[in-house]
Design a protein around this motif. Structure first.
Motif, short mmCIF file in Angstrom:
data_model
loop_
_atom_site.label_atom_id
_atom_site.label_comp_id
_atom_site.label_asym_id
_atom_site.label_seq_id
_atom_site.Cartn_x
_atom_site.Cartn_y
_atom_site.Cartn_z
N TYR A 26 0.85 -1.19 0.00
CA TYR A 26 0.00 0.00 0.00
C TYR A 26 0.89 1.24 0.00
CZ TYR A 26 -4.13 -2.74 1.42
OH TYR A 26 -5.17 -3.62 1.46
N GLN A 70 0.61 5.33 1.20
CA GLN A 70 -0.19 6.32 1.92
C GLN A 70 0.14 7.71 1.42
OE1 GLN A 70 0.47 6.77 6.14
NE2 GLN A 70 -1.41 7.89 6.44
N GLY A 119 -5.23 8.47 0.86
CA GLY A 119 -5.21 7.59 2.02
C GLY A 119 -4.33 6.40 1.74
N LEU A 120 -4.81 5.20 2.09
CA LEU A 120 -4.05 3.97 1.85
C LEU A 120 -4.48 3.40 0.51
CD1 LEU A 120 -3.97 2.22 5.31
CD2 LEU A 120 -2.01 2.98 4.00
N PHE A 165 -8.64 4.42 9.86
CA PHE A 165 -8.93 4.04 8.49
C PHE A 165 -10.08 3.04 8.46
CE2 PHE A 165 -5.59 6.00 6.08
CZ PHE A 165 -4.51 6.12 6.95
N PHE A 176 -9.00 0.67 1.37
CA PHE A 176 -9.03 1.59 2.49
C PHE A 176 -9.54 2.97 2.07
CE2 PHE A 176 -6.76 -0.41 6.03
CZ PHE A 176 -6.27 -1.54 5.42
N GLY A 177 -10.09 3.67 3.05
CA GLY A 177 -10.44 5.07 2.86
C GLY A 177 -9.24 5.96 3.11
N ALA A 178 -9.47 7.27 3.04
CA ALA A 178 -8.38 8.24 3.18
C ALA A 178 -7.99 8.49 4.63
CB ALA A 178 -8.77 9.55 2.51
#
Lengths: 120, 112
Positions: free
Chosen positions: A35, A37, A42-43, B89, B102-104
């Motif tokens: 991932y 960030q 976000g992720l 998250f 995932f969200g921000a």
């Protein structure tokens, strides 16, 4: 207490240079995720592997990014050439996953502490 | 394509009060939802999850609520403590693959 280990923790490099980030998943975990960030996204899922085989790398810019698992104890993410927009924190996560969907996760994903990449 | 959305970048609450963090999703194939908590310079750690067959899951001070028709979930923390200050998250898994999206994130600050 088993952990996902990522190296290096920090990397500063100049635009155009190759960057290699490494991840040691938890022993016995069969699935590894990468991932990124960023503040805006976000992720963001870049790629993931099951039993060392790539399952999905659609989130990765193919022209400059590559992900591999040379063996069960090592996953790598390479950027060549690196660009300033690649600056972010890159996380590796591992888990034991069988099948698909919610029931496939025997445990939640375990994340490493990330590699903070700065490309100048 | 942001399939999981956390529209509040930050939230500030007083110690002892309730914190409510919200999350919306667009993919109707998501059937499992998770919340992760992240402290600075560390990776996210799992907090609580909920399957789509439930509408509520509780673990101590943390409760997650799921409204499938609205494609919305929320995390309630009560009472909030200063140690809860972190980025939270929201994440989701679809029933037909293993992607965890995932969200921000929402940065929660709990003031003493």
């Amino acid at each position: 207490d088993a952990r996902v280990t990522q190296t290096p923790r920090h990397k500063v490099t100049e635009m155009g240079q190759e960057v290699t980030m490494r991840c040691q998943p938890i022993l016995g975990h069969n699935t590894v995720f990468w991932y990124r960030q960023t503040m805006m996204q976000g992720l963001e899922l870049l790629a993931y592997f099951r039993n060392r085989a790539p399952l999905d790398d659609s989130g990765m810019p193919k022209d400059r990014f590559s992900a591999e698992m040379p063996d069960a104890t090592l996953a790598t993410l390479k950027i060549q050439p690196s660009e300033p927009r690649d600056s972010a924190v890159y996380f590796c996560a591992s888990g034991l996953v069988r099948g698909t969907g919610a029931s496939s996760y025997n445990s939640p994903l375990h994340f490493g502490n990330g590699t903070r990449l700065t490309v100048t | 394509d942001q399939q999981v959305k956390q529209n509040s970048p930050s939230l500030s609450v007083q110690e002892g009060r309730i914190s409510i963090l919200n999350c919306d999703y667009t993919n109707s194939m998501f059937d499992y939802f998770l919340w992760y908590k992240k402290y600075p310079a560390e990776g996210p750690t799992f907090l609580i999850s909920i399957s789509s067959i439930k509408d509520k899951n509780e673990d101590g001070r943390f409760t997650v609520f799921l409204n499938k028709s609205a494609k919305h979930l929320s995390l309630h923390i009560v009472p909030s403590q200063p140690g809860d200050s972190a980025v939270y998250f929201c994440a989701a898994i679809a029933y037909n693959n293993n992607d965890m999206r995932f969200g921000a994130g929402t940065r929660l600050t709990v003031k003493p």
